[in-house]
Design a protein around this motif. Structure first.
Motif, PDB file in Angstrom:
ATOM      1  N   ILE A  48     -27.704  14.574  12.620  1.00 39.32           N
ATOM      2  CA  ILE A  48     -28.772  14.325  11.653  1.00 39.32           C
ATOM      3  C   ILE A  48     -29.216  12.870  11.745  1.00 39.32           C
ATOM      4  N   VAL A  83     -32.045  10.565   9.944  1.00 35.97           N
ATOM      5  CA  VAL A  83     -33.064  10.514   8.890  1.00 35.97           C
ATOM      6  C   VAL A  83     -34.026   9.355   9.117  1.00 35.97           C
ATOM      7  N   VAL A  88     -31.516  16.584  14.959  1.00 34.30           N
ATOM      8  CA  VAL A  88     -32.162  17.098  13.751  1.00 34.30           C
ATOM      9  C   VAL A  88     -32.750  15.888  13.014  1.00 34.30           C
ATOM     10  N   CYS A  89     -34.073  15.863  12.831  1.00 35.18           N
ATOM     11  CA  CYS A  89     -34.701  14.680  12.245  1.00 35.18           C
ATOM     12  C   CYS A  89     -35.912  15.069  11.404  1.00 35.18           C
ATOM     13  N   ARG A  90     -36.446  14.084  10.670  1.00 37.36           N
ATOM     14  CA  ARG A  90     -37.598  14.325   9.796  1.00 37.36           C
ATOM     15  C   ARG A  90     -38.885  14.461  10.605  1.00 37.36           C
ATOM     16  N   ASP A  93     -38.278  18.368  10.835  1.00 34.46           N
ATOM     17  CA  ASP A  93     -38.822  18.783   9.534  1.00 34.46           C
ATOM     18  C   ASP A  93     -40.336  18.877   9.534  1.00 34.46           C
ATOM     19  N   THR A 104     -33.283  18.703   7.780  1.00 37.57           N
ATOM     20  CA  THR A 104     -32.360  17.572   7.631  1.00 37.57           C
ATOM     21  C   THR A 104     -31.525  17.674   6.365  1.00 37.57           C
ATOM     22  N   ALA A 133     -27.206  15.377   4.902  1.00 40.39           N
ATOM     23  CA  ALA A 133     -28.287  14.437   5.178  1.00 40.39           C
ATOM     24  C   ALA A 133     -29.001  14.079   3.914  1.00 40.39           C
TER      25      ALA A 133
END
Length: 511
Positions: free
Chosen positions: A414, A416, A431-433, A452, A479, A511
């Motif tokens: 994750i 952010v 995995v990110c925004r 996201d 996230t 997250a």
């Protein structure tokens, strides 16, 4: 965003997207005006975050013949709100579109390449090499010029983005008619010659000492974490991140080799599409495919051009800040990011009292906003929520609005914030925004992407398709639903991400 960031982006981006509508004849020249009423604008800013006014954009797009305004909302949000205001399409601008659109489509590629080349030559001389003649000019003049450079490139980039959207819809319709709607995503992959793929390959070469750090930075130094935000640090200012990324890339498969496989898959998808298409329609499909390949390359060229303009602005803001430190107006050069361009002009003219007090108050406000989250969609004023309260329920599956690639299992990592310090190991899934071009090297280290915010035209989707990386974009809550260290499955074909096993122990952090 800081006040300076919005001062550069705000009206510039609003005018630019309206310009794309004017270029195609969708709106008349008299409508190419930024409204003083924020409620009428397509873009706005809430608590330091940019936001689309979906209803305002749909109202403008209703004049585009053959396009449903609801299609825009569906592409952006994944669905149409049940209670959304009904906006009817109109053909009243059809004669103007028929006259202007063909010429715009023909000229735009050459225009954006010319703008990119001019911008690169300027960035290299003025920003990277710090040409003495340019540095002798007042910083406020350079800042105003940089904002205009941004408008010049971004407005034409918006035209290219519009072309992409139309071409993508055409390919999706052709794939569905051929009996395999899933072909649409594969047809947009493996284009070749995309700038970010070249950048990731150059990073691999840097890791193998085939090129020097200076050679890399001279080509790509305007990139960096959160690069679309002028109040950020580009690689030319701090090359530390590329040193880790180069070393990590050197231990992985060469990006050009991954891209070559994606090109083979795209050719196979093209063969299948043509096999399912009537013989008389095949020349049109071949033409559309070629146009889309050029448009995808051009889309990234335009993005590189306006990012160079933003780095030009970044350098000018910091130079202005340094001037004001010497004059005793600021405590540090970055204080300039907490004024608007117009306020900096007033300060330079001796007409802005209490600059330090303004900066202190706005710095405190930005910290407050940064520790809060805003919902992805809202009506009226959004309600902020402390980040610590955004722990998700035990959600074990998320879906996206755009996806592609195959199926991959791996460990969720994750990220952010764009400048988070993270090492991706083989088998890790990013995995990110959101992503921008500065993320491309990190994306190249991942086995799959879960993002996201974004659509099929966004940067993350383009790079993932070029490198053959499975992806699911537009999850909205990936996230938060996924946790650091989770064992997850990413199904790019179905647009689904599933938690196979929750992380335990110290790895299990929300997250």
């Amino acid at each position: 965003m800081s006040p300076m960031c919005w001062s550069i982006w705000g009206e510039s981006a609003e005018w630019s997207w309206l310009y794309s509508m004017y270029a195609f004849g969708v709106i008349p020249k008299k409508a190419l005006v930024v409204s003083p009423d924020m409620n009428d604008r397509g873009l706005s800013c809430f608590y330091g975050r940019q936001a689309f006014n979906v209803d305002a954009i749909k109202e403008t797009m209703s004049s585009l013949p053959g396009v449903s305004p609801d299609d825009f909302e569906r592409d952006l949000m994944g669905s149409v709100r049940p209670d959304a205001k009904k906006v009817e399409s109109s053909n009243r601008r059809l004669p103007f579109v028929l006259v202007k659109a063909p010429g715009t489509a023909m000229r735009t590629g050459r225009r954006i390449r010319k703008l990119h080349d001019r911008m690169y030559a300027k960035w290299l001389k003025v920003v990277y090499e710090r040409d003495p003649a340019a540095q002798d000019r007042p910083a406020i003049e350079r800042l105003l010029e940089a904002r205009q450079d941004f408008v010049d490139v971004f407005s034409v980039h918006c035209v290219v983005r519009f072309l992409f959207q139309g071409g993508q819809s055409g390919l999706a319709a052709a794939a569905e008619k051929a009996g395999d709607a899933a072909l649409a995503a594969d047809l947009l992959a493996g284009v070749g010659g995309v700038l970010e793929t070249t950048m990731t390959d150059d990073l691999w070469r840097l890791g193998h000492h085939d090129i020097s750090e200076d050679e890399f930075l001279r080509k790509w130094g305007y990139h960096g974490p959160n690069e679309g935000n002028p109040y950020a640090t580009s690689w030319r200012e701090d090359p530390t991140p590329i040193r880790y990324l180069a070393a990590a890339s050197a231990a992985r498969e060469r990006p050009n080799d991954r891209a070559a496989r994606a090109q083979d898959a795209a050719k196979d998808a093209e063969r299948r599409l043509l096999a399912g298409t009537a013989a008389l329609q095949r020349p049109v499909i071949r033409w559309l495919l070629k146009r889309m390949q050029n448009t995808i390359r051009t889309l990234q060229i335009g993005k590189a051009g306006y990012l160079m303009a933003l780095d030009e602005a970044r350098a000018a803001v910091k130079a202005f800040g340094a001037e004001q430190v010497q004059l005793g107006q600021f405590d540090e050069p970055d204080d300039a990011f907490f004024l608007t361009i117009e306020e900096c002009q007033q300060l330079a003219a001796g007409e802005l009292p209490n600059a330090r007090a303004i900066v202190r108050a706005r710095r405190a406000t930005r910290i407050e906003y940064k520790n809060m989250e805003m919902p992805l969609s809202f009506v009226g004023m959004p309600t902020l929520t402390p980040k610590s309260d955004w722990s998700s329920a035990d959600i074990l599956e998320v879906t996206g609005t755009a996806s592609g690639g195959g199926i991959v299992e791996g460990r969720a990592r994750i990220v952010v914030e764009a400048d988070d310090d993270i090492d991706l190991d083989p088998g890790d899934i990013l995995v990110c925004r959101f992503t921008d071009p500065g993320w491309a090297p990190l994306m190249a280290l991942a086995d799959a992407l879960v993002i996201d915010i974004g659509t099929s035209a966004s940067h993350g989707a383009v790079v993932a398709r070029e490198l053959g990386i499975p992806f699911v974009i537009g999850t909205g809550n990936g996230t938060r639903a996924l946790r650091e260290g989770d064992r997850i499955l990413v199904d790019g074909g179905a647009g689904v991400v599933k938690v196979l096993e929750r992380a335990t122990g110290q790895e299990a952090t929300s997250a």
